[in-house]
Design a protein around this motif. Structure first.
Motif, PDB file in Angstrom:
ATOM      1  N   ARG A 181     -71.724 -93.361  10.581  1.00 50.32           N
ATOM      2  CA  ARG A 181     -71.202 -92.357   9.520  1.00 50.32           C
ATOM      3  C   ARG A 181     -70.438 -93.060   8.411  1.00 50.32           C
ATOM      4  O   ARG A 181     -69.408 -92.687   7.820  1.00 50.32           O
ATOM      5  N   ARG A 182     -71.095 -94.257   7.855  1.00 55.64           N
ATOM      6  CA  ARG A 182     -70.355 -94.999   6.852  1.00 55.64           C
ATOM      7  C   ARG A 182     -70.345 -94.329   5.571  1.00 55.64           C
ATOM      8  O   ARG A 182     -69.206 -93.986   4.660  1.00 55.64           O
ATOM      9  N   LEU A 183     -71.219 -93.350   5.119  1.00 51.12           N
ATOM     10  CA  LEU A 183     -71.388 -92.363   4.191  1.00 51.12           C
ATOM     11  C   LEU A 183     -69.987 -91.479   4.087  1.00 51.12           C
ATOM     12  O   LEU A 183     -69.204 -91.362   2.960  1.00 51.12           O
ATOM     13  N   PHE A 184     -70.016 -90.573   5.214  1.00 59.81           N
ATOM     14  CA  PHE A 184     -69.141 -89.554   5.410  1.00 59.81           C
ATOM     15  C   PHE A 184     -67.580 -90.270   5.355  1.00 59.81           C
ATOM     16  O   PHE A 184     -66.772 -89.668   4.739  1.00 59.81           O
ATOM     17  N   LYS A 185     -67.543 -91.401   5.929  1.00 63.95           N
ATOM     18  CA  LYS A 185     -66.110 -91.922   6.111  1.00 63.95           C
ATOM     19  C   LYS A 185     -65.887 -92.606   4.865  1.00 63.95           C
ATOM     20  O   LYS A 185     -64.498 -92.607   4.527  1.00 63.95           O
ATOM     21  N   GLY A 186     -66.650 -92.996   3.933  1.00 69.17           N
ATOM     22  CA  GLY A 186     -66.562 -93.301   2.569  1.00 69.17           C
ATOM     23  C   GLY A 186     -66.417 -92.144   1.546  1.00 69.17           C
ATOM     24  O   GLY A 186     -66.151 -92.597   0.310  1.00 69.17           O
ATOM     25  N   GLY A 187     -66.498 -91.027   1.720  1.00 68.72           N
ATOM     26  CA  GLY A 187     -66.334 -89.807   0.854  1.00 68.72           C
ATOM     27  C   GLY A 187     -67.694 -89.390   0.378  1.00 68.72           C
ATOM     28  O   GLY A 187     -67.432 -88.735  -0.678  1.00 68.72           O
ATOM     29  N   PHE A 188     -68.657 -89.704   0.710  1.00 66.37           N
ATOM     30  CA  PHE A 188     -70.013 -89.346   0.026  1.00 66.37           C
ATOM     31  C   PHE A 188     -70.889 -88.566   1.097  1.00 66.37           C
ATOM     32  O   PHE A 188     -70.781 -88.683   2.375  1.00 66.37           O
ATOM     33  N   SER A 189     -71.871 -87.535   0.471  1.00 68.80           N
ATOM     34  CA  SER A 189     -72.857 -86.881   1.282  1.00 68.80           C
ATOM     35  C   SER A 189     -73.929 -87.264   0.479  1.00 68.80           C
ATOM     36  O   SER A 189     -74.239 -87.661  -0.656  1.00 68.80           O
ATOM     37  N   LEU A 190     -75.240 -87.408   1.270  1.00 70.64           N
ATOM     38  CA  LEU A 190     -76.543 -87.642   0.717  1.00 70.64           C
ATOM     39  C   LEU A 190     -77.412 -86.726   1.589  1.00 70.64           C
ATOM     40  O   LEU A 190     -77.680 -86.640   2.714  1.00 70.64           O
ATOM     41  N   ARG A 191     -78.337 -85.860   0.480  1.00 74.94           N
ATOM     42  CA  ARG A 191     -79.301 -84.816   1.094  1.00 74.94           C
ATOM     43  C   ARG A 191     -80.534 -84.976   0.346  1.00 74.94           C
ATOM     44  O   ARG A 191     -80.697 -85.394  -0.991  1.00 74.94           O
ATOM     45  N   ILE A 192     -81.669 -84.384   0.926  1.00 81.76           N
ATOM     46  CA  ILE A 192     -82.736 -84.229   0.175  1.00 81.76           C
ATOM     47  C   ILE A 192     -83.234 -82.785   0.437  1.00 81.76           C
ATOM     48  O   ILE A 192     -83.256 -82.300   1.774  1.00 81.76           O
TER      49      ILE A 192
END
Length: 477
Positions: A43-54
């Motif tokens: 969960r690196r993105l979430f812990k870093g304050g980001f989300s990524l979706r398609i």
């Protein structure tokens, strides 16, 4: 005035009631949306304050990277979109992901999906154009599924007050709660089966902010913590969620106290209403504290019965029209209240913070000089003074970011925690007798009174901790 978005959480069965009311006009455009969210296993993105979706929109695929509010402030914008031709994310220099995480593309994997049917209306309210979206669907994470039904109101142009007017017209037709979580947040919480309590999040303040902007950010953060825990409480009577909901209300009232000289009379009304809710939650919390100490089966049974009744009263209050109106009034006031034009709040937030922290410290120093010579009620007042100083320190910490400030904050925070531990223990002793009397448990009052034997030592320790705190260097000076 910047644009405002407002999210309302509603029950799925109420969606058709709203549509049938014709409030939004002719049946809105309907479209299916399927969004896949990606992250690494850790969960690196979430812990870093980001989300990524398609997201699939018909035959089109749209990739979106979003930064949380605290992260977005580090970049020129908080959202990056581009079309893609497959369900494989593209990591490029156009977003911060490569700069922050490096070559992360190969580590990304689908983690949950959001499937919704979205209906959209363009509504004219007053002189404003508002886009209203109704999303009904599911979040799917592993084998878990959560139903989602929410309304998003986005001000396209006009006055934010019109957005709240429309929201009130919706609430007059169907019950609704102000939403504070994104779909990404919901998905992560479902993925982790996180129906637990939500603690206070760091308040993201920048040194170049005005005091008005700082207050708005602080108030929204406190309100968000309350709503997250309220949502848990309305599903199940979690002890931790109840405690954190009460903490959120205390923090919110402390924020109103810190800025009250410049907020107008509305601040007093809101503080009084939040005290009402906090008091009901406090009745339950006092029983929880006592239950942790009691071992006798008969006494525990009576206390558990009292807790169930007190919890029912608190949950009914949270579900009441009074609480719903309070939330809407407060949320509108944060965004549109007349306090925003107050000249004193146009000062730099850092300057305001120094004065506010000094005031809290002076008050604690004055009231905490002689704990041994005052009664329980006065010691409780000292405890409240200490909480206000602690919350103020947490609110404003980000404004003082030098290494020296960081070291001083750590020492100050540790000293504050010690003070609160001792004052909290004293308060528990005082409140336990009152709770026992309130619930007709006089038979065990004598034993509880025996616990008062160590009270002198606690007072001594609390005084020493207070004196040490006052001697600790201020991180804001």
């Amino acid at each position: 005035m910047p644009e405002v978005e407002l999210k309302l959480e509603i029950a799925p069965e109420d969606a058709e009631v709203l549509i049938a009311s014709d409030l939004l006009g002719a049946s809105g455009e309907s479209r299916e949306q399927r969004s896949t969210y990606f992250d690494t296993d850790d969960r690196r993105l979430f812990k870093g304050g980001f989300s990524l979706r398609i997201r699939h929109l018909g035959k089109t695929r749209l990739q979106t990277v979003k930064a949380a509010a605290s992260t977005a402030s580090l970049f020129s914008r908080g959202e990056w979109e581009r079309q893609v031709t497959s369900d494989v994310p593209i990591i490029e220099h156009g977003t911060p992901l490569q700069a922050v995480f490096g070559d992360i593309g190969q580590a990304l994997t689908p983690i949950f999906e959001v499937d919704v049917a979205r209906r959209v209306w363009n509504v004219v309210e007053g002189k404003s154009n508002i886009e209203v979206s109704l999303d009904l669907g599911d979040i799917l994470a592993d084998e878990r599924r959560q139903r989602i039904c929410e309304i998003e109101l986005e001000l396209k142009d006009g006055d934010p007050i019109d957005l709240f007017r429309l929201a009130r017209r919706i609430v007059a037709i169907i019950p609704a709660k102000i939403g504070v979580r994104s779909k990404a947040e919901r998905g992560y919480r479902l993925l982790e089966a996180a129906s637990s309590a939500a603690k206070a999040e760091p308040t993201d303040l920048a040194p170049d902010m005005t005091a008005e902007a700082a207050f708005r950010r602080i108030a929204q953060s406190c309100f968000r913590q309350f709503r997250l825990n309220e949502s848990v409480l309305l599903r199940r009577r979690s002890e931790d969620a109840l405690h954190q909901a009460r903490v959120a209300l205390r923090r919110l009232r402390s924020a109103l106290y810190l800025f009250k000289a410049h907020l107008g009379e509305d601040a007093g009304r809101f503080s009084s209403e939040f005290r009402w809710l906090a008091g009901l939650l406090g009745d339950v919390r006092n029983l929880d504290v006592l239950l942790a100490k009691v071992t006798e089966d008969e006494v525990r049974e009576k206390l558990l019965d009292a807790r169930e009744k007190a919890c029912t009263v608190a949950v009914e209050a949270l579900s009441s029209s009074r609480a719903s109106a309070l939330a809407m009034d407060f949320y509108e006031w944060i965004h549109c209240g007349p306090y925003r034009d107050e000249p004193a709040l146009q000062l730099p937030a850092k300057e305001f913070a120094r004065k506010a922290l000094d005031k809290c410290r002076r008050k604690l120093k004055k009231h905490g000089r002689e704990l041994a010579t005052v009664g329980d009620e006065d010691r409780h007042r000292v405890r409240k003074d200490a909480k206000k100083l602690r919350y103020a320190s947490e609110f404003f910490q980000a404004l003082f970011a030098s290494k020296r400030d960081g070291r001083r904050y750590k020492h100050f925070s540790d000293a504050m925690e010690t003070v609160q531990d001792h004052l909290g223990a004293l308060n528990d002793l005082a409140s336990s007798l009152a709770v026992l009397r309130k619930h007709g448990l006089e038979s065990v009052i004598a034993k509880a009174a025996g616990d008062q034997a160590g009270k002198r030592g606690l007072i001594r320790d609390a005084q020493a901790a207070l004196d040490q705190l006052i001697e600790t260097k201020r991180f804001w000076r």
